[in-house]
Design an enzyme around this catalytic site. Structure first.
Site, PDB file in Angstrom:
ATOM      1  N   PRO A   2       0.809  -1.208   0.000  1.00 37.82           N
ATOM      2  CA  PRO A   2       0.000   0.000   0.000  1.00 37.82           C
ATOM      3  C   PRO A   2       0.838   1.252   0.000  1.00 37.82           C
ATOM      4  CG  PRO A   2       0.064  -0.990   2.170  1.00 37.82           C
ATOM      5  CD  PRO A   2       1.135  -1.606   1.360  1.00 37.82           C
ATOM      6  N   GLU A   3       0.438   2.182  -0.820  1.00 36.97           N
ATOM      7  CA  GLU A   3       1.030   3.515  -0.790  1.00 36.97           C
ATOM      8  C   GLU A   3      -0.014   4.471  -0.209  1.00 36.97           C
ATOM      9  OE1 GLU A   3       3.054   4.546  -4.445  1.00 36.97           O
ATOM     10  OE2 GLU A   3       3.150   2.455  -5.042  1.00 36.97           O
TER      11      GLU A   3
END
Length: 273
Positions: A2-3
């Site tokens: 995840p960013e």
DNA sequence: AAATGAACCTGTTTGC
DNA sequence: TGCAAACAGGTTCATT
């Protein structure tokens, strides 16, 4: 995994599910995460109610009325979601919080690059993991002028600069590639050689791609799911990431893949100089 | 000082 | 088919 957009999507999903909920139980099944889990510290959350959820870079901060904040990072493969207590455990479900509404907040992470930690709320900003984080790209603090001033005379490739969390918060491999393509900038361009116009284009592209990805609920390639275990829809909008050999949507040239600082880097040689 | 590479892990895909 | 290598959304430490 995840960013920033994925973490922000999880934050928005958790907020209505957790705000006002009290923690009734804490179970630690695996202590070996990026930092060793301290079960006694996590157990101090028992009896505490969640009062709000913040995000800083890729960290989630769950504030409670006990003056304690739960710090969560998802690493590459982490998940954080809410489900009924009766639901059977996923593989690699390392930490489970029981809530006062019969549901559970669960953290799973096969690769164990993530972390779960309890910190006194007053010390969150000074926490070693958060202290040195750079500018948040959403909001007003990040501008082309500011980034240009910070990089004068440096030769670091701009893609590596974008991914350096001490400079810019929350931009990882996918969105660094995507923002550079939108801005028409080659990932290897030295930051010190970029003029004001290029920096302004890049900052605008970073903000736009992150905002659009959040609107789409994030990018699900494989592991990412939101707080309600739903996939994000932004993968179909990616212009270069994971598209090696495919046609650029803008110039029809072939997308190339190179390795920068050990990370796959996708760009269009026709559009990016 | 600054840039690259390795390390931390497991799971999945790719290539021989 | 089977096995090994390569690769994955992140971060940090050691080495040039």
């Amino acid at each position: 995994m995840p960013e920033l957009p994925e973490v922000e999507t999880i934050r928005r999903g958790l907020e209505p599910l957790l705000t006002g909920r009290r923690v009734t139980g804490v179970e630690v099944r695996e202590r070996r995460l990026r930092r060793r889990v301290a079960p006694a510290m996590l157990c101090r959350l028992r009896g505490a109610a969640v009062v709000g959820i913040r995000r800083r870079s890729k960290y989630l901060l769950l504030d409670t009325d006990a003056g304690l904040t739960l710090l969560v990072h998802l690493g590459m493969s982490g998940r954080l979601w809410v489900s009924d207590a009766a639901r059977p455990a996923r593989p690699h479900e390392h930490v489970v919080f029981t809530l006062d509404d019969g549901r559970t907040l669960r953290f799973a992470d096969p690769r164990r690059f993530g972390l779960v930690e309890v910190v006194p709320s007053g010390r969150v900003a000074a926490h070693p993991l958060l202290r040195a984080i750079g500018l948040e790209p959403l909001g007003d603090e990040m501008s082309g002028g500011r980034l240009r001033a910070a990089t004068r005379g440096r030769r670091k490739p701009v893609k590596n600069f974008l991914m350096d969390t001490r400079a810019v918060a929350g931009v990882g491999n996918i969105y660094a590639c995507e923002a550079l393509h939108r801005a028409g900038i080659h990932p290897r361009r030295a930051v010190g050689r970029m003029g004001p116009a290029a920096w302004d284009r890049l900052v605008a592209a970073v903000k736009a791609v992150l905002a659009e990805a959040i609107d789409a609920g994030g990018t699900t390639l494989r592991d990412y799911f939101n707080a309600a275990e739903e996939a994000g829809e932004f993968a179909v909008a990616l212009r270069v990431y994971d598209r090696e050999g495919e046609a650029c949507r803008r110039c029809r040239g072939r997308i190339r893949r190179v390795v920068l600082a050990g990370r796959s880097t996708f760009y269009c040689p026709g559009c990016q100089r």
